[in-house]
Design a protein around this motif. Structure first.
Motif, mmCIF file in Angstrom:
data_model
loop_
_atom_site.group_PDB
_atom_site.id
_atom_site.type_symbol
_atom_site.label_atom_id
_atom_site.label_comp_id
_atom_site.label_asym_id
_atom_site.label_seq_id
_atom_site.Cartn_x
_atom_site.Cartn_y
_atom_site.Cartn_z
ATOM 1 N N GLN A 88 0.833 -1.208 0.000
ATOM 2 C CA GLN A 88 0.000 0.000 0.000
ATOM 3 C C GLN A 88 0.867 1.258 0.000
ATOM 4 N N ARG A 89 1.927 1.233 0.793
ATOM 5 C CA ARG A 89 2.842 2.382 0.826
ATOM 6 C C ARG A 89 3.463 2.645 -0.539
ATOM 7 N N ASN A 122 2.122 1.990 -3.384
ATOM 8 C CA ASN A 122 1.075 2.563 -4.233
ATOM 9 C C ASN A 122 0.769 4.016 -3.858
ATOM 10 N N GLU A 123 1.131 4.409 -2.676
ATOM 11 C CA GLU A 123 0.933 5.800 -2.238
ATOM 12 C C GLU A 123 2.087 6.702 -2.665
ATOM 13 N N GLY A 124 3.067 6.141 -3.380
ATOM 14 C CA GLY A 124 4.152 6.954 -3.910
ATOM 15 C C GLY A 124 5.436 6.908 -3.110
ATOM 16 N N TYR A 125 5.599 5.934 -2.236
ATOM 17 C CA TYR A 125 6.783 5.820 -1.377
ATOM 18 C C TYR A 125 8.074 5.672 -2.179
ATOM 19 N N PRO A 146 4.969 6.168 -9.839
ATOM 20 C CA PRO A 146 4.119 7.236 -9.320
ATOM 21 C C PRO A 146 3.106 6.693 -8.319
ATOM 22 N N SER A 147 2.536 7.586 -7.524
ATOM 23 C CA SER A 147 1.455 7.143 -6.643
ATOM 24 C C SER A 147 0.302 6.652 -7.516
ATOM 25 N N MET A 148 -0.451 5.737 -6.981
ATOM 26 C CA MET A 148 -1.580 5.115 -7.669
ATOM 27 C C MET A 148 -1.140 4.325 -8.913
#
Length: 120
Positions: free
Chosen positions: A91-92, A94-97, A102-104
């Motif tokens: 999840q992190r 996918n949030e752009g970590y 990129p995020s998403m």
């Protein structure tokens, strides 16, 4: 199941087996790679989501995941399939970590699979 997993399950519920294969391939290709652990943890399963990540070995480099091992379509006639990534930090990512994606990036990969499915 995490909120992330629930969102992905909802997005992908009631899609064809062929679409799920394409969606899996898109998210695998889009996942940032350091050791390959997050990328290796993408799974497609019928009926119930896979919530247990692969065993982790910090000294191991994970190769490109195998469609044969990671995509279980069962009889290919189920109405619900789940695309999940039980890696603890998916999840992190996918949030752009990670600066590698990129995020998403997951939603973008799913969108590419949807566009591919609609264009035949």
């Amino acid at each position: 199941m995490s909120e992330f997993g629930a969102i992905m399950a909802k997005l992908l519920n009631e899609k064809s087996a062929g679409f799920m294969e394409d969606a899996w391939e898109e998210v695998v290709r889009s996942t940032p790679v350091k050791s390959g652990y997050a990328r290796a943890n993408w799974f497609v399963s019928p009926k119930t989501p896979k919530l247990t990540p692969l065993s982790r070995n910090r000294n191991k480099s994970y190769g490109y995941p195998s469609r044969q091992k990671n995509v279980n379509l069962g009889k290919r006639d189920y109405t619900s399939y789940y695309l999940t990534n039980p890696a603890p930090y998916a999840q992190r990512l996918n949030e752009g970590y990670s600066q590698q994606a990129p995020s998403m990036f997951v939603q973008r990969a799913i969108l590419r699979a949807i566009i591919k499915a609609n264009n035949g």
